[in-house]
Design an enzyme around this catalytic site. Structure first.
Site, PDB file in Angstrom:
ATOM      1  N   GLU A 117       0.305   3.640   1.719  1.00  0.00           N
ATOM      2  CA  GLU A 117       0.372   4.132   3.101  1.00  0.00           C
ATOM      3  C   GLU A 117       1.750   3.880   3.723  1.00  0.00           C
ATOM      4  OE1 GLU A 117      -2.120   5.645   5.449  1.00  0.00           O
ATOM      5  OE2 GLU A 117      -2.633   6.302   3.445  1.00  0.00           O
ATOM      6  N   TYR A 171      -1.579   0.332  10.641  1.00  0.00           N
ATOM      7  CA  TYR A 171      -1.864  -0.354   9.371  1.00  0.00           C
ATOM      8  C   TYR A 171      -0.624  -0.333   8.480  1.00  0.00           C
ATOM      9  CZ  TYR A 171      -3.563  -0.889   4.559  1.00  0.00           C
ATOM     10  OH  TYR A 171      -3.723  -1.280   3.247  1.00  0.00           O
ATOM     11  N   SER A 174       0.822  -1.213   0.000  1.00  0.00           N
ATOM     12  CA  SER A 174       0.000   0.000   0.000  1.00  0.00           C
ATOM     13  C   SER A 174       0.853   1.258   0.000  1.00  0.00           C
ATOM     14  CB  SER A 174      -0.865  -0.014   1.268  1.00  0.00           C
ATOM     15  OG  SER A 174      -1.377   1.256   1.534  1.00  0.00           O
TER      16      SER A 174
END
Ligand code: NAP
Ligand code: F7E
Length: 351
Positions: A128, A152, A126
Site C-alpha cells: 500500500e 494506513y 506493505s
C-alpha cells in the site's frame, strides 16, 4: 541453541501462520496480545499452536509494555506484525492508525536500540505504500518511488523509513518486508477476499441472499499467507539486512475474486451482488503488481499457490465451516477460548 522469537500481533492472520512456522523450526515463540473483553485466539486454536506460545500482554501504543515484553522474552528476532491493518478503517481512525502502525514501529526500534541492538527485526511493511504508481504492470520493486493514498499507508511508510534509518544510522539488523496482499482461510472477514468467500458459502447454503461491495475494478496481487510468512523468516537469516518485495507478480480484480468464488460453488454472483458506495474509500489504490526478483535471488523465495487455488480453497473452507455449523458443531471462533495452560507471562512479585 534454541532461538527465541517475539511476534507482535500473534493473534492476527500472519501472526498465527508465522508462530506455527517458527514452532516447526523449533523456535521458542513469544507472542504479544492485547487485553480485550472478548478473547481473540481463534486462529492460534485453529492451527493447534495456542498452547505452545508464551503470551505477553503488550500494546504498540504503550512503550512500557513493549519494553517489558522484550525484557522478559529476550528474543533473537522480533517480528513486528501488530497493526491496525484495515485500510478502509484508517480513514475513520487516522490518528490511532498512525500511532499503532507508524509510531508503534518506532517504539519497537527504540526498545531494541536501547536494550539489545543485536536483536534482528522484521517490519511488516506493505505494498500500500506505493499508492497509485504509473506502469504498475511492469511490477513494483524495492526501487519504485512511494506515494501513499491512505492514512494506513502513510503510517506504514513512516515505519518503513525508520527501519532504514535505524539500519543505516545505528547498524540494527532491521528489514522491511514489502508484502503484497496475502490471504487465507484465517483472513479477517473485513477484507474483500474473505468477505466474498464467506458470503458465497452462506448464499450457496441459503443462509443469506445478498452481498454489498465497493470498488469491483480494484486490482491486487494476491498470494497465500502461509507462504509469505516464510519469506519474513528468510529475511532475518541473511548475512545483511535489506528490504524485499514479496508478491506473485500477477494481479486480479475484485470481480475476478467474485467470479472464482461463486463459480466454484456453482452460483451466479450477478444475482446477489450490489455495489454500495459506503464500501468505497475516499482514495483507493487501483492496481498493484509486485516483482519479487530480489527475494528470489537472495533467498530463493517463490510463491506456489495460484490465485484460483487460493480463492477456491478459501471458499471451500468457508463452505465447510458453515455446513458443519448448520450440523451443530461448535468452532473456536464461536466459543472463545484462552490457552489451557497458564502461559501468560507477567512481571511476577517484586524482588
Ligand atoms: P491482522 O490479521 O489484522 O492482524 C493484526 C494484528 O495486530 C492482530 O494480532 C491485532 O491484535 C494486532 N494489533 C492491532 N492493534 C494493535 C496494537 N495497538 N498493539 C499491538 N497489536 C495490535 O493483519 P495481518 O493480515 O496478519 O497482517 C500482519 C501485518 O502485516 C500487519 O502489520 C499488516 O498491516 C501487514 N500487512 C498485511 C498484508 C496482508 O495482505 N495481510 C499485506 C502487507 C502488510 P487483535 O487480535 O487484538 O486485534
Ligand atoms: O481491499 C476493494 C477495496 O480491504 C482490497 C490489507 O491486508 O492488503 C490489504 O489492504 C480492494 C480495495 O485489502 C470492498 O477498495 C471493494 O481496493 O481486502 P482489502 P487492501 O486495502 O488491499 C494490504 C497489502 C495491506 O497492507 C493491508 O493491511 O478491494 N473493495 N469492495 C473492498 N474492500 C473491502 N475490504 N470491502 C469491500 O466491500
Amino acid at each position: 541453541m534454541t532461538k527465541r522469537a517475539l511476534i507482535t500481533g500473534v493473534t492476527g492472520q500472519d501472526g498465527a501462520y508465522l508462530a506455527k512456522f517458527l514452532l516447526d523450526q523449533e523456535y521458542e515463540v513469544f507472542g504479544t496480545y492485547r487485553r480485550s473483553s472478548t478473547p481473540n485466539f481463534w486462529r492460534l486454536d485453529a492451527l493447534a499452536v495456542i498452547d505452545k506460545i508464551n503470551f505477553l500482554h503488550a500494546d504498540l501504543n504503550d512503550m512500557a509494555s513493549l519494553l517489558e515484553a522484550v525484557t522478559v522474552s529476550e528474543p533473537d528476532e522480533i517480528y513486528n506484525l501488530g497493526a491496525q491493518s484495515f485500510v478502509g478503517a484508517s480513514f475513520e481512525a487516522p490518528l490511532l492508525t498512525g500511532d499503532v502502525d507508524g509510531l508503534g514501529a518506532a517504539r519497537v526500534l527504540e526498545v531494541v536500540r536501547s536494550i539489545n541492538p543485536k536483536i534482528r527485526i522484521y517490519q511488516a511493511s506493505s505494498s500500500e505504500i506505493y499508492g497509485n504508481v504509473a506502469n504498475v504492470e511492469r511490477g513494483l520493486t524495492e526501487e519504485t518511488p512511494m506515494l501513499p493514498v491512505s492514512p494506513y499507508a502513510a503510517g506504514k511508510l513512516y515505519a518503513y523509513n525508520l527501519v532504514r534509518i535505524y539500519r543505516e544510522g545505528y547498524g540494527l539488523f532491521a528489514a522491511n518486508g514489502i508484502l503484497f496482499n496475502h490471504e487465507s482461510p484465517l483472513r479477517g472477514l473485513e477484507f474483500v477476499t474473505r468477505k466474498i468467500t464467506n458470503a458465497a458459502a452462506q448464499i450457496s447454503l441459503g443462509l443469506r441472499n445478498k452481498l454489498e461491495l465497493g470498488n469491483l475494478e480494484a486490482r491486487r496481487d494476491w498470494g497465500f499467507a502461509a507462504e509469505y510468512v516464510q519469506a519474513m523468516w528468510k529475511m532475518l537469516q541473511l548475512d545483511k539486512p535489506s528490504d524485499y518485495v514479496i508478491a506473485t507478480g500477477l494481479s486480479y480484480s475484485v470481480q475476478d475474486v467474485l467470479v472464482t468464488a461463486f463459480e466454484s460453488l456453482g452460483i451466479d454472483w450477478q444475482k446477489y451482488v450490489t455495489v454500495d458506495k459506503r464500501q468505497m474509500r475516499p482514495l483507493d489504490v487501483h492496481n498493484l503488481v509486485g516483482d519479487s526478483s530480489k527475494a528470489k535471488a537472495d533467498f530463493d523465495w517463490n510463491p506456489a499457490t495460484s490465485f484460483k487455488e487460493l480463492i477456491e480453497s478459501m471458499t471451500a473452507a468457508d463452505y465447510d465451516r458453515w455446513r458443519r455449523r448448520i450440523d451443530g458443531e461448535v468452532f473456536p471462533w464461536d466459543a472463545p477460548s484462552y490457552p489451557s495452560e497458564s502461559v501468560f507471562l507477567t512481571r511476577g512479585p517484586q524482588k
